[in-house]
Design an enzyme around this catalytic site. Structure first.
Site: not given
Ligand code: GCU
Length: 427
Positions: A267, A408
């Site tokens: 992420s 995710h």
């Molecule tokens: C949020 C953000 C993402 C990122 C994510 C994370 O959702 O919008 O761009 O990758 O956080 O780091 O969990």
């Protein structure tokens, strides 16, 4: 009287208004309908500034790579510090009897500043016993080293940690945060069983992840040493810089094979890992786990998170220049495939999850596929299909990609693929 001319200009005006509204709406609104993705054009990664297409790996290394790297500094991550400072370190703790005597746990404090001992990151390592130096998977964790394992000997992070994290009270980790919900992201036993060591640090040691974090992070504390102002770079830049200092340490550790350091990030930490891998070619392999917007995916493809949204929500992550593209991604001279191409010719794994449409899995696939053109210059094979693979069907050779079921996160399935990939690449 309404003339034909007047009618024509009213129509033109309405079309113009409609177009400008719809482009603006695209940047604020996240689209998850594939049929609504408008046409977009990616910059040609092989097209040089002089208008010629490059043909050789030598030209890539000498001309195009530095040019694209600079575009990233100028348009997304800010300047990467050019001054090199030597780290110092202290082994805080070491125990060679963990996991029934098969591994050593080591906790190392890495000082980033040449004199100020309050500027450090703590590295937690688990190293499988071996006669030879071992390969390692390195990366940041989200909520302190104690969160990756329920091992009572891991020091609890003293740093600022985001609220709403399990076991974190008033932005500080408590005993209850040991092995908390991010624990699955670092399956230590599994990694060790493949002969790899694990090395992880809390990214907040480098810069706390909030808009004011730069005030207490290395963008302030290292400002004079690195001769760079906080606004000249970004939180992502600082986190990438921190990974390189961890690399400095790993290269000094005799139990680690410094040529086999695989970098993995999930992420936001995947975005930082890609920038670190682009900035420091000692990282021999890079894994982007659902890094999405600003990472592996394509910003020009209107799907999932947008440049506008990410910069509004996380103003500290990228440089001020990146914000100027919020309403006009077509003007961006870079896109995710170019960031990925900066990893070439080193092995690269890009992974998505079906339940993570926010990261735009298809954009990540297309980006990884496109980066393969640079790998071809080195005689390496990337992804040889235009068709997005089905769930749990990894594709590609030196550039590999998979999409799995689920949300995710980083799961055991993801890790099993990375370990298999790294084992094959490091043979
Ligand atoms: C949020 C953000 C993402 C990122 C994510 C994370 O959702 O919008 O761009 O990758 O956080 O780091 O969990």
């Amino acid at each position: 009287m309404t003339t034909k001319k007047n009618i024509a200009s009213i129509v033109c005006l309405s079309v113009a208004l409609f177009l400008s509204n719809s482009t603006r709406a695209q940047t604020f609104v996240s689209n998850t309908d594939e049929s609504k993705v408008p046409a977009y054009t990616l910059p040609d990664v092989l097209l040089m500034q002089n208008g010629r297409k490059l043909k050789t790996a030598a030209e890539w290394n000498k001309v195009q790579r530095p040019y694209i790297y600079q575009l990233y500094e100028e348009n997304q991550f800010g300047t990467y510090p050019k001054i090199k400072t030597a780290i110092r370190y202290k082994i805080l703790e070491s125990d060679s009897h963990v996991f029934k005597g098969t591994a050593t746990r080591k906790q190392v404090r890495i000082y980033l500043h040449p004199t100020d001992t309050s500027v450090y990151t703590d590295l937690l390592m688990y190293i499988p016993h071996s006669k030879k130096p071992v390969p390692v998977f390195v990366g940041y964790n989200f909520s302190g080293n104690q969160s990756i394992q329920s091992d009572p000997s891991v020091f609890i992070s003293q740093a600022w940690i985001a609220p709403k994290t399990k076991g974190v009270v008033n932005n500080r980790a408590t005993e209850n945060s040991r092995g908390n919900d991010t624990a699955t992201q670092w399956p230590v036993k599994e990694i060790l069983s493949h002969g790899f060591a694990v090395a992880t640090a809390y990214y907040g040691d480098i810069e706390p992840d909030h808009p004011e974090g730069w005030k207490t992070g290395i963008r302030t504390t290292m400002k004079d040493v690195l001769n760079i102002q906080p606004e000249q770079w970004s939180a992502m830049g600082a986190w990438a810089y921190g990974l390189s200092r961890i690399m400095d340490y790993l290269q000094k550790d005799k139990t680690i094979d410094g040529k086999k350091v695989a970098l993995m990030g999930h992420s936001r930490l995947g975005k930082a890992a890609l920038w670190a891998g682009a900035s420091d070619q000692r990282f021999a392999l890079v894994v982007s786990n659902e890094s999405g917007e600003g990472g592996a995916t394509l910003s020009k493809r209107w799907y999932g998170e947008t440049v506008k949204i990410i910069n509004e929500k996380f103003p500290h992550w990228f440089s001020a220049s990146y914000k100027t593209y919020g309403d006009n991604t077509a003007a961006l001279p870079i896109d995710g495939h170019m960031l990925l191409s900066l990893i070439a010719p080193r092995p690269l794994y890009v992974a998505s999850a079906e339940g993570d449409q926010w990261s735009d899995p298809k954009g990540e696939f297309l980006s990884a596929k496109e980066a393969g053109r640079v790998y071809s210059l080195f005689g390496k094979k990337g992804i040889d299909t235009d068709k997005m693979p089905g769930l749990h069907q990894p594709v590609g050779a030196t550039v590999r990609y998979h999409i799995r079921a689920g949300k995710h996160d980083v799961t055991l399935y993801d890790w099993q693929q990375y370990l298999k990939f790294a084992e094959a690449q490091f043979k």
